[in-house]
Design an enzyme around this catalytic site. Structure first.
Site, mmCIF file in Angstrom:
data_model
loop_
_atom_site.group_PDB
_atom_site.id
_atom_site.type_symbol
_atom_site.label_atom_id
_atom_site.label_comp_id
_atom_site.label_asym_id
_atom_site.label_seq_id
_atom_site.Cartn_x
_atom_site.Cartn_y
_atom_site.Cartn_z
ATOM 1 N N GLU A 178 30.110 -11.957 146.088
ATOM 2 C CA GLU A 178 28.811 -11.705 146.701
ATOM 3 C C GLU A 178 27.948 -10.767 145.868
ATOM 4 O O GLU A 178 28.457 -9.961 145.088
ATOM 5 C CB GLU A 178 29.003 -11.095 148.102
ATOM 6 C CG GLU A 178 29.613 -12.070 149.090
ATOM 7 C CD GLU A 178 29.821 -11.494 150.485
ATOM 8 O OE1 GLU A 178 29.825 -12.272 151.439
ATOM 9 O OE2 GLU A 178 30.000 -10.269 150.629
ATOM 10 N N CYS A 233 36.675 0.439 153.547
ATOM 11 C CA CYS A 233 35.908 -0.604 152.864
ATOM 12 C C CYS A 233 36.447 -1.990 153.192
ATOM 13 O O CYS A 233 37.634 -2.273 153.003
ATOM 14 C CB CYS A 233 35.971 -0.371 151.348
ATOM 15 S SG CYS A 233 35.032 -1.585 150.402
ATOM 16 N N CYS A 283 40.642 1.007 149.538
ATOM 17 C CA CYS A 283 39.982 2.099 150.249
ATOM 18 C C CYS A 283 39.878 1.731 151.727
ATOM 19 O O CYS A 283 39.347 0.677 152.076
ATOM 20 C CB CYS A 283 38.607 2.366 149.642
ATOM 21 S SG CYS A 283 38.706 2.788 147.885
ATOM 22 N N CYS A 314 22.742 -5.133 143.801
ATOM 23 C CA CYS A 314 24.134 -4.673 143.876
ATOM 24 C C CYS A 314 25.024 -5.805 143.367
ATOM 25 O O CYS A 314 25.093 -6.879 143.972
ATOM 26 C CB CYS A 314 24.466 -4.305 145.315
ATOM 27 S SG CYS A 314 26.133 -3.662 145.547
ATOM 28 N N CYS A 360 39.390 -7.168 145.207
ATOM 29 C CA CYS A 360 39.409 -5.793 144.703
ATOM 30 C C CYS A 360 40.831 -5.330 144.482
ATOM 31 O O CYS A 360 41.737 -5.661 145.241
ATOM 32 C CB CYS A 360 38.704 -4.856 145.687
ATOM 33 S SG CYS A 360 38.446 -3.194 145.010
ATOM 34 N N CYS A 401 26.813 -1.105 152.512
ATOM 35 C CA CYS A 401 27.863 -0.502 151.698
ATOM 36 C C CYS A 401 29.219 -0.627 152.379
ATOM 37 O O CYS A 401 29.384 -0.251 153.537
ATOM 38 C CB CYS A 401 27.515 0.977 151.464
ATOM 39 S SG CYS A 401 28.707 1.831 150.459
#
Length: 401
Positions: A123, A150, A147, A136, A143, A374
């Site tokens: 994305e 997230c 975290c 962004c 990933c 975010c």
């Protein structure tokens, strides 16, 4: 994410993450020229049969049309002989990511779900403001990290994005905004943040090569001062990023004690806060004119106390860091283990840091209604159970050591 794709091995104790997975060739056998430097374009043309002198000229022309004019069709390249157009089209393509879905938020934020030739989804998000427009950009499919706050961190890492796929996001945004040919005045897309899916410093070479194309004055011509690379703290790669890329640095800090940061940014167990801040102090080019941004997500009763704010100030002063702190209200997602701090608590935290002489603005959440804010980016459409998320987290943590 393609359910049939084997997951990329999770990184071990070697930095940077050394896992390379070749991107399968295009089904039509053509070579995508997007992401290639002038030299790589020339070498590719020579390999296809052009003699070196002609290849050098054609590479220069192609590079201009691709990166300055945004052309994807060889027939539009008017200074290349018409007789060459079919030869080029037979062997090459100037690609763009496939757009699976494009969404627009009520606040004007745009999010694209993109798909690569080998069926991987990722994305990107465009955030328009009165005085700037920020893209962004993602650096990985999935990933490496986990975290806890997230949503992207709940995905497995499938593979690194190539330089072409990274710069392709910028090209696609330019296409949609009608910003060709490239010119510095009057742009809507003024800034880039490497804050999409993935940890950019675990895909260092491709991120560096893509950003060099973005910064080239004869091409996309975006100043390095308008590009920010965000890392969760991959210390061994931070100095190289400063020297070889030279863009602004943002660090996902999110906590000021070992206990809390170990929990919410598990990479902290490998690279601790004090070592991370020392690496920030040594970051090439950091000064009061180019401050390091520290991102700090506000989690209710976890990292948002007055004591946390004061400790943050103490740490930044201890390392004499030219710093700005971005306070980010937590953006919820299905199954998230945290709540956002109350607005009054966020305001109090911000005030303590500001009174110490350190800028600490509260970021206005953007694109929440389309999961573009975010920490919300996640391309996988499937739902995962909490048990599955915990199992993925444990695997990643075991591998990170």
């Amino acid at each position: 994410m393609n359910a049939h794709s084997p997951a990329m091995p999770i990184p071990g104790h070697i930095d940077p993450v050394p896992v390379k997975r070749a991107v399968p060739p295009r089904a039509d056998g053509r070579v995508d020229l997007l992401g290639l430097t002038r030299e790589e374009l020339r070498d590719t043309l020579v390999a296809a049969g052009l003699e070196p002198k002609q290849a050098k000229l054609r590479a220069k022309q192609l590079w201009h049309w691709i990166y300055n004019r945004g052309a994807t069709d060889f027939t539009a390249m008017t200074d290349i002989a018409k007789a060459m157009h079919p030869w080029l089209a037979e062997r090459f393509v100037v690609g763009r990511p496939e757009v699976v879905e494009a969404q627009v938020s009520s606040d004007g934020t745009r999010k694209w779900l993109l798909r690569s030739d080998d069926g991987q989804d990722y994305e990107m998000v465009f955030i328009p403001d009165a005085d700037r427009g920020t893209l962004c950009v993602s650096s990985q499919v999935g990933c490496t990290l986990n975290c806890r706050f997230c949503h992207t961190g709940t995905m497995r890492l499938v593979r690194n994005l190539t330089a072409g796929e990274i710069v392709g996001q910028v090209m696609l945004a330019r296409d949609s905004l009608g910003e060709w040919p490239s010119q510095p005045e009057g742009r809507m897309l003024t800034n880039i943040v490497m804050m999409g899916m993935g940890e950019p410093l675990y895909n260092f070479d491709n991120v560096r090569d893509a950003l060099k194309l973005v910064m080239d004055g004869d091409g996309l011509a975006l100043s390095k001062r308008r590009i920010t690379l965000s890392t969760s703290g991959v210390i061994p790669m931070m100095e190289r990023a400063g020297e070889e890329i030279g863009v602004n640095l943002a660090v996902s800090l999110h906590a000021v004690t070992k206990e809390v940061r170990d929990e919410i940014v598990p990479l902290n167990r490998k690279y601790g806060i004090e070592d991370l801040l020392a690496a920030c102090a040594a970051y090439p080019g950091a000064n009061n004119a180019r401050r390091i941004t520290f991102e700090y997500v506000m989690l209710k009763d976890r990292n948002d106390s007055d004591e946390d704010a004061r400790e943050l100030v103490r740490l930044l002063r201890k390392y004499k860091l030219p710093a700005k702190v971005n306070l980010i209200p937590f953006n919820p997602w299905p199954g998230a283990p945290y709540e956002c701090s109350d607005p009054d608590r966020i305001a109090r935290f911000s005030d303590i840091v500001f009174r110490a002489g350190i800028s600490a603005p509260v970021r206005t959440p953007r694109g929440r209604d389309i999961m573009a804010a975010c920490g919300q980016l996640k391309s996988a459409a499937e739902k995962k159970s909490r048990a599955e998320l915990d199992r993925i987290a444990e695997e990643k943590q075991a591998a990170l050591g």
